[in-house]
Design a protein around this motif. Structure first.
Motif: not given
Lengths: 110, 115
Positions: B19-26, B65-73, B78-79
């Motif tokens: 699972r990869l994460s991406c934190a957005a700020s500012g 498609k079918g292997r990866f899932t994108i989501s956000r808090d 956070s992505l």
């Protein structure tokens, strides 16, 4: 989801103008005004230099301009400088609500 | 000025998950479409997935498609990218990006190696 078509390389001398084309279809470039261009220097993250076909973000040089005709978009770099040597990518929104990139164009300043 | 910071990239065996994460700020707000894009070593950019500004739509490249899932808090700052059934061809530098429609602000990327 076929990639957009860009020339593999373009070169020019300092001070000259060069044009990079990006060809798509009516399902992407031809159907929307959501074409962007990105500049990527080696080892760096891409940076948007044109969005929505012809808009320049704050801080991007006026020497970069964009246009579109039918299903082909264009990036023009005028007054070519050594620091413009980089890879350039186009992208477009598509009818399937996805994004698609071109394969990239390497710009060489002679 | 807004920034994006990716994390979670590691070496994983074929068939594994990550699972990869991406934190957005500012940013003044977070009602943006957010994307994952990848770049295999020495190759061009490949768009992977997006989640719409209102979280109502998620879209994927055919290759994932079918292997990866994108989501956000729920705060939208956070992505995530859940990556399952990983293949050697998923090896790449993974970037997150955000924008109104396109990819206007990019992070520096996190490296995923499937080997």
């Amino acid at each position: 989801q076929s990639a957009l078509t860009q020339p593999a390389s373009v070169s020019g001398s300092p001070g000259q103008s060069i044009t990079i084309s990006c060809s798509g279809t009516s399902s992407d470039i031809g159907g929307f005004n959501y074409v962007s261009w990105y500049q990527q220097h080696p080892g760096k993250a891409p940076k948007v230099i044109i969005y929505e076909v012809s808009n320049r973000p704050s801080g991007v040089s006026y020497r970069f301009s964009g246009s579109k005709s039918g299903s082909t978009a264009f990036l023009i770099i005028s007054g070519l400088r050594a620091e413009d040597e980089a890879d350039y990518y186009c992208s477009s929104y598509t009818t399937t609500n996805t994004q698609v990139f071109g394969a990239g164009t390497k710009v060489t300043v002679l | 000025e807004g920034q994006l910071v990716e994390s979670g990239g590691v070496v994983v065996q074929p068939g594994g998950s990550l699972r990869l994460s991406c934190a957005a700020s500012g940013f003044t707000h977070y009602d943006y479409t957010m994307h994952w894009i990848r770049q295999a070593p020495g190759k061009g950019l490949e768009w992977v997935s997006l989640i719409t500004w209102d979280d109502r739509g998620t879209y994927y490249a055919d290759s994932v498609k079918g292997r990866f899932t994108i989501s956000r808090d729920t705060s939208k700052s956070s992505l995530y990218l859940q990556m399952n059934s990983l293949r050697t061809e998923d090896t790449a530098l993974y970037y997150c990006a955000l924008g109104v429609v396109g990819m206007d602000v990019w992070g520096q990327g996190t490296t995923v190696t499937v080997s």
